[in-house]
Design a protein around this motif. Structure first.
Motif, mmCIF file in Angstrom:
data_model
loop_
_atom_site.group_PDB
_atom_site.id
_atom_site.type_symbol
_atom_site.label_atom_id
_atom_site.label_comp_id
_atom_site.label_asym_id
_atom_site.label_seq_id
_atom_site.Cartn_x
_atom_site.Cartn_y
_atom_site.Cartn_z
ATOM 1 N N ASN A 384 0.631 -1.290 0.067
ATOM 2 C CA ASN A 384 0.014 -0.133 -0.015
ATOM 3 C C ASN A 384 0.887 1.195 0.035
ATOM 4 O OD1 ASN A 384 1.008 -0.148 2.485
ATOM 5 N ND2 ASN A 384 -0.905 0.073 3.646
ATOM 6 N N PHE A 385 2.000 1.032 -0.105
ATOM 7 C CA PHE A 385 3.112 2.347 -0.182
ATOM 8 C C PHE A 385 2.913 2.929 -1.667
ATOM 9 C CE2 PHE A 385 7.029 4.753 -0.516
ATOM 10 C CZ PHE A 385 7.062 5.431 0.729
ATOM 11 N N ILE A 386 2.696 4.199 -1.759
ATOM 12 C CA ILE A 386 2.505 4.794 -3.005
ATOM 13 C C ILE A 386 3.887 5.042 -3.393
ATOM 14 C CG2 ILE A 386 1.528 6.488 -4.356
ATOM 15 C CD1 ILE A 386 -0.625 6.599 -2.057
ATOM 16 N N LEU A 387 4.288 4.547 -4.780
ATOM 17 C CA LEU A 387 5.726 4.768 -5.251
ATOM 18 C C LEU A 387 5.468 6.104 -6.075
ATOM 19 C CD1 LEU A 387 6.557 1.088 -6.060
ATOM 20 C CD2 LEU A 387 7.132 2.388 -4.263
ATOM 21 N N HIS A 388 6.744 6.614 -6.632
ATOM 22 C CA HIS A 388 6.590 7.635 -7.655
ATOM 23 C C HIS A 388 6.000 7.138 -8.880
ATOM 24 C CE1 HIS A 388 8.024 10.935 -9.967
ATOM 25 N NE2 HIS A 388 8.432 11.523 -8.878
ATOM 26 N N PRO A 389 5.235 7.965 -9.383
ATOM 27 C CA PRO A 389 4.581 7.417 -10.594
ATOM 28 C C PRO A 389 5.453 7.171 -11.808
ATOM 29 C CG PRO A 389 4.187 9.727 -10.131
ATOM 30 C CD PRO A 389 4.656 9.166 -9.097
ATOM 31 N N ASN A 390 6.574 7.810 -11.892
ATOM 32 C CA ASN A 390 7.847 7.894 -13.105
ATOM 33 C C ASN A 390 8.578 6.420 -12.551
ATOM 34 O OD1 ASN A 390 10.684 8.154 -14.027
ATOM 35 N ND2 ASN A 390 9.748 9.655 -15.171
ATOM 36 N N ASP A 391 8.665 5.382 -13.301
ATOM 37 C CA ASP A 391 9.387 4.337 -12.916
ATOM 38 C C ASP A 391 10.722 4.460 -12.504
ATOM 39 O OD1 ASP A 391 7.107 2.760 -12.946
ATOM 40 O OD2 ASP A 391 7.626 1.613 -14.651
#
Length: 432
Positions: A384-391
């Motif tokens: 559920n940790f939200i990562l940066h949208p840019n891979d």
């Protein structure tokens, strides 16, 4: 019960905070983050998204620090100078470690310090750097303990060794943790059995963190997959644990073996394989990554009637370059879409910022790169940790981050020493 207040400096995307909060939760301690700091704006955004708390920027511009019980810091390992002679310890003035000391001196002394850094800090400058850190902590009244810990020993499928430094104010703590750097490589790992009476740990492997059906964007290109199939005779399981790198031998596949810059004859492949091994021999010089060799030096270990033709062909195909009459390989590991294929039955090599986006896997009949979520799982971040949208930024941040599970173990041990017997934790009245 009052909340335990903590500060999270050089916080990155929040890995140390996650581990610390999980440890406190296990011990039934409420926590409150009263300050966080991170200079990178992309990391600030991810941190704020997940914790609803925007970190301050450059710590060098920070002058006031609120009172807290614990200070966390994954400070960068800068080049430390030892020009000074203060009590035999190197001076590290102006480095970011001393910015932490400055804040402590000018504000409030936390009751505990937990620092994380790269393994190299332990041996940096022949031990003077760690000695300096110890000196600066002890003179401020803190104990000093450090642990070299491998993420693989904390239920994570990653061969990652980091140093953790802990100090508790006016105390002589006793830790249950012991340093253990773990396996020498990701292929020789076996889970530890701590005693004759304990159950062996579950062998967490790469397979445990893989997604079943990730986005096709992670698939390798059809052209790359085709050359891999040809190399493996269509048995792609042979990719498990293989490195794709052009300047070392061992269990490695090279660009000339795959024909990525043009097909090579068996003689050309043999020449290249011997070249990258022999160029490291001391007889040709002392350069660590190998020397440039003349045709005469190459002929000393590769006798062939058409050596001139072979060398010219390899230069034309750009597997070799000719510099001042000497030959050297053109390609490094950045010439491949994937530089290392992980073995699902083993653990991963260390996830690092520079090439976390080029770790590969053959899984469910797909040749692909690991996903950002899989990289996060390797580090112990929850799904559920939200990562940066840019891979690419997510990979970079995860490679720079900490292993949450290890921080949790260090924090638990620290909090138990700070507060006392864990059974007495609910009796805590105030840490102030």
């Amino acid at each position: 019960m009052p909340k335990l207040k903590f500060i999270d400096l050089f916080c990155g995307i929040g890995g140390i905070r996650l581990g610390f909060e999980e440890a406190a939760k296990t011990l039934k301690i409420d926590t409150e983050c009263v300050l966080s700091g991170e200079i990178n704006s992309d990391a600030q955004k991810v941190y704020e998204t997940n914790f609803n708390h925007r970190p301050v920027g450059d710590i060098r511009q920070l002058h006031e620090m609120p009172a807290c019980d614990v200070l966390l810091a994954g400070f960068p390992c800068q080049t430390f100078s030892y020009a000074g002679k203060k009590e035999g310890f190197g001076e590290t003035r102006g480095t970011l470690f001393f910015e932490i000391m400055r804040l402590i001196d000018n504000n409030h002394k936390p009751k505990a310090l937990i620092f994380e850094n790269v393994r190299g800090l332990f041996s940096h400058d022949e031990g003077r750097t760690v000695a300096t850190i110890k000196h600066e902590m002890v003179k401020r009244g803190y104990s000093f303990d450090f642990f070299l810990l491998n993420s693989a020993n904390f239920q994570l499928p990653q061969n990652r060794v980091r140093i953790y430094i802990v100090g508790i104010l006016e105390a002589s703590p006793k830790f249950s943790l012991i340093s253990d750097v773990g396996p020498k490589d990701s292929h020789s790992y076996n889970p530890l059995q701590l005693s004759l009476f304990s159950q062996p740990k579950k062998n967490v492997t790469v397979a445990d963190i893989l997604e079943d059906n990730p986005d096709p964007k992670y698939d390798c290109s059809p052209q790359f997959v085709e050359v891999l199939k040809q190399y493996c005779n269509n048995d792609l399981t042979r990719l498990h644990g293989v490195r794709l790198i052009d300047y070392r031998g061992g269990k490695s596949v090279h660009s000339w073996e795959l024909g990525l810059r043009g097909s090579c004859t068996p003689a050309e492949i043999e020449l290249m394989n011997k070249f990258i091994l022999k160029r490291r021999n001391k007889e040709f010089g002392k350069h660590q990554d190998g020397k440039l060799l003349t045709k005469e030096q190459i002929a000393s270990f590769f006798e062939h009637p058409n050596l001139d033709i072979l060398l010219e062909s390899l230069v034309t195909k750009k597997y070799l370059s000719l510099v001042d009459g000497k030959y050297k390989p053109v390609s490094g590991n950045f010439s491949f879409e994937v530089y290392k294929f992980l073995d699902p039955a083993k653990i991963s090599v260390t996830l690092v910022a520079s090439d976390a986006n080029r770790l590969g896997i053959y899984h469910n009949n797909r040749v692909r790169r690991i996903t950002t979520r899989e990289a996060a799982r390797m580090q112990g971040f929850p799904d559920n940790f939200i990562l940066h949208p840019n891979d690419n930024k997510a990979y970079y941040q995860l490679g720079n981050s900490v292993s949450v599970n290890v921080v949790k173990a260090v924090a638990e041990d620290t909090l138990i020493n700070l507060i006392g017997d864990v059974d007495k934790v609910p009796l805590l009245v105030s840490l102030g």
